[in-house]
Enzyme design. Structure first.
Site: not given
Length: 754
Positions: A591, A660
């Site tokens: 995030e 990621d």
């Protein structure tokens, strides 16, 4: 034992010698006495020396033995100890069940971790498993025998759930509660009892009292640009037919939906011929509205989102709607005037919608419009109606899935799940507080907050190593990190005792569940409007506390991690730190990596295929290097083979793939830093994994999922790529798993975006 006499030596003392007048015998006697006394003293001295050395030797041996034991236990305790608590053993069982030990980590790490992700012949992802676990926890909370204080927020929440579960009472009421609602709206031709009020009067009641928007949708949302103040926004409605005329099998879809509307009218006591006539015209209205509408992607491409206008201007564009009275009713107690600024998401649709209404045949058009609005209302109220209405809707859904050529879906959703969904919609703050109090202790919150702090600090330290960012942009990110707000578990305000009691004062529990449902719906809409008019509240989350999705809001600079996500098997304060950093830590880092979206979203003419929809960009950054690394990422992900039926668009998923990879890097850096500062790390028994190997196992665990076709709106890569993509580009993974160079998880070239 006496010491022996000294041996005579040449030139020394001799026995025959005398000393003075002493005879030889006297001399010998005296010397024997001296020898005897001297021998006794030396013997005692010798014995004491031996005793002393014996004691010292014994003491030294004892000390050496004790030191050896201590040294053994010291060195033994320095290594990771197995965690044997119940939560750890449960996690071990989960890992062993999911993983495929025959798979080679350096060849197919996804299969090694997720190869057996199948239970009861149904493939699911781990987030879905956790979501179902949370739903069962909510059910236990709502069905527990707890004597809540009368009229408290908790008591009303539980009472609504139990009323929803009382299907016998709902079926006994039949269609009568719904007929009362139709009469309040002026009746309709199908029932034979109508007063036929003005079209706009019925429309205003539908939207303000029943939350039903048959022609357009109106809601309050923050402006897309600063200062992000709430503004009324007008958009297309949620069409009852989720298919467009260009859809394959569209005629069959229309027939299925027409049959469904006929069933609704018949259940309400209408004549079949009259019902068929009005249902057919309702279908025509819906089809014409669909022709005037456009998909979100098309509107985005044409720049028709967020078109600013006023209520007065909207009245000129779409005169069939009395905009000011309708919007005043919907957004009471807001004070609105014709000059009120609003945002429309597609003015062309609003114009077309007004034309559809204005071009209705004059003969009986009020009857047809009334029927169209009421049939739409009935469809939205089905969750609160008896089983006949619910069966009709279930049959329609199954038929539409078949006609669309989609995989069959089981629609027999347990009643308790539907009731939890409705309870959560109307009583979210209270149900969220109940869930947090049951599943997320203060200790868990503190541990999660500390974990996030380690992740944020690791990202802050790593900023200087991002080679494509200029110093000014790095300072901007540092400022964002320093000012970042983080929410753990649930908004603090809803956890205060009695915090939400006043929110439910207007809710009344009627004699039928439909009346209760409508009362809760009205109270929710009023609460939503008040929330936008009041100062910004931390209670306004985009997700419920029991959900399993975290998010970062760029406009608010806030990261939200609900309690529903911070649960086993992804997070537990008793887990080895490697598990928490690899699973929950990587989610937190993911995030935070979205802070970089505005810098990675710059269009560069030499790489048009990599352009994204993210505004902003980083003009002062090293754009060629940035896009060289983005191109590297795209090629890297495209080099992996996918299971049959899986597809993805590497450009579409670029930002999520970058997040990621960055998340994995930052989470590992944070974990290594933590290990330098703390001792006593534990591991999971029976797995044979070192702490660093366990970190990567836990990371992959988060994204384990079925190789299903990717949803069109999903910006993430398929699960297998979310495992192999980042891990194969991470040098430490290959080192800790001893992957030879050239194996799939240790390729020759590595992208260096971060």
């Amino acid at each position: 034992m006496l010491l022996p006499p000294p041996t005579p030596i040449q030139g020394g003392w001799r026995p025959e010698e005398v000393e003075g007048n002493t005879t030889l015998g006297q001399t010998r006697s005296r010397m024997e006495t001296v020898w005897t006394q001297q021998g006794s003293r030396e013997e005692w001295s010798y014995r004491r020396a031996l005793l002393r050395w014996g004691l010292i030797s014994t003491l030294l041996l004892s000390l050496i033995l004790i030191f050896s034991v201590l040294l053994f236990y010291t060195f033994h305790s320095c290594g990771p100890r197995p965690c044997k608590s119940p939560v750890c053993l449960e996690l071990v069982a989960s890992y062993l069940t999911m993983g495929n030990a025959s798979a080679l980590p350096c060849t197919d790490f996804y299969s090694f971790v997720c190869g057996n992700l199948t239970w009861a012949s149904e493939s699911r992802d781990m987030l879905q498993v956790l979501k179902e676990k949370n739903q069962n926890q909510l059910r236990r909370i709502l069905e527990a025998s707890v004597p809540w204080p009368p009229d408290s927020a908790e008591e009303k929440t539980v009472r609504f759930y139990k009323a929803c579960m009382d299907t016998d009472a709902i079926d006994a009421s039949g269609a009568e509660p719904l007929m009362q609602v139709i009469e309040e709206l002026g009746g309709w031709h199908i029932s034979g009892n109508r007063t036929l009020p003005d079209f706009n009067h019925t429309l205003k009641l539908l939207m303000s009292q029943y939350g039903n928007f048959p022609f357009f949708k109106a809601y309050l949302r923050p402006q897309p640009s600063p200062p992000h103040v709430p503004v009324i926004q007008i958009d297309q409605p949620e069409f009852q037919i989720p298919f467009r005329p260009v859809q394959k099998n569209y005629p069959e879809i229309l027939r299925a939906y027409l049959s469904y509307l006929q069933q609704l009218g018949t259940l309400l006591g209408g004549d079949q011929k009259v019902v068929l006539e009005h249902a057919s015209i309702s279908m025509t209205i819906t089809s014409n509205l669909l022709l005037a509408s456009k998909s979100p992607d098309q509107r985005k491409r044409e720049g028709k989102l967020f078109q600013e206008t006023t209520i007065a201007q909207l009245q000129e564009v779409a005169p069939s709607i009395d905009w000011l009275p309708c919007l005043r009713a919907i957004f009471s107690p807001m004070i609105l005037s014709p000059s009120q600024p609003i945002i429309v998401h597609d003015l062309e649709y609003i114009r077309g919608m007004s034309n559809v209404i204005g071009q209705m045949p004059k003969d009986g058009y009020r009857d047809y419009l009334q029927s169209h609005m009421i049939l739409g209302l009935v469809s939205t109220l089905v969750p609160a109606l008896d089983s006949h209405f619910q069966n009709a809707q279930r049959n329609l859904s199954q038929k539409l899935q078949e006609l669309a050529g989609q995989s069959p879906i089981t629609f027999n959703i347990p009643r308790w799940k539907k009731c939890i969904e409705e309870t959560g919609a109307f009583f979210e703050p209270t149900l969220g507080a109940m869930f947090v109090q049951k599943t997320f202790s203060h200790g868990s919150r503190d541990a999660a907050t500390q974990l996030f702090s380690e992740i944020k600090n690791a990202l802050s330290r790593h900023l200087k190593r991002i080679r494509w960012m200029d110093e000014g942009s790095k300072r901007e990110v540092q400022t964002k990190l320093s000012q970042l707000k983080v929410e753990m578990g649930a908004p603090a305000e809803v956890l205060k005792p009695g915090a939400t009691t006043q929110d439910y004062e207007d809710i009344s529990f009627g004699p039928s569940f439909l009346q209760t449902f409508l009362s809760c719906s009205r109270a929710l809409r009023e609460r939503t409007v008040r929330g936008f008019l009041e100062p910004p509240s931390r209670r306004s989350w985009k997700i419920s506390p029991w959900e399993v999705n975290a998010y970062y809001s760029m406009s608010d600079n806030v990261a939200v991690f609900p309690a529903g996500l911070l649960q086993p098997p992804f997070f537990c304060s008793d887990y080895p730190s490697a598990v928490n950093f690899g699973a929950a830590g990587s989610v937190m880092a993911h995030e935070l990596m979205h802070i970089f979206n505005q810098y990675c979203g710059h269009t560069y003419q030499d790489f048009p295929i990599l352009t994204t929809v993210v505004p902003g960009g980083c003009p002062a950054c090293d754009i060629p290097t940035l896009y060289e690394e983005q191109l590297c990422l795209r090629q890297h992900y495209e080099s992996f083979s996918l299971p049959a039926g899986s597809t993805f668009n590497s450009s579409h998923t670029l930002l999520e793939n970058a997040a990621d990879i960055g998340a994995l890097l930052i989470a590992m850096k944070a974990y290594r830093k933590w290990q330098q500062k703390h001792k006593g790390e534990t591991i999971l028994p029976r797995l044979g994994l070192s702490p660093y190997q366990l970190f990567y196992q836990s990371y992959a665990q988060v994204v384990c999922g079925s190789p299903n076709p990717q949803h069109a709106q999903d910006l993430h890569s398929p699960p297998i790529l979310r495992v192999h993509g980042p891990l194969s580009i991470t040098p430490t993974f290959a080192r800790y798993f001893n992957c030879p160079r050239g194996t799939p998880m240790n390729p020759g070239r590595r992208c260096q975006l971060w």
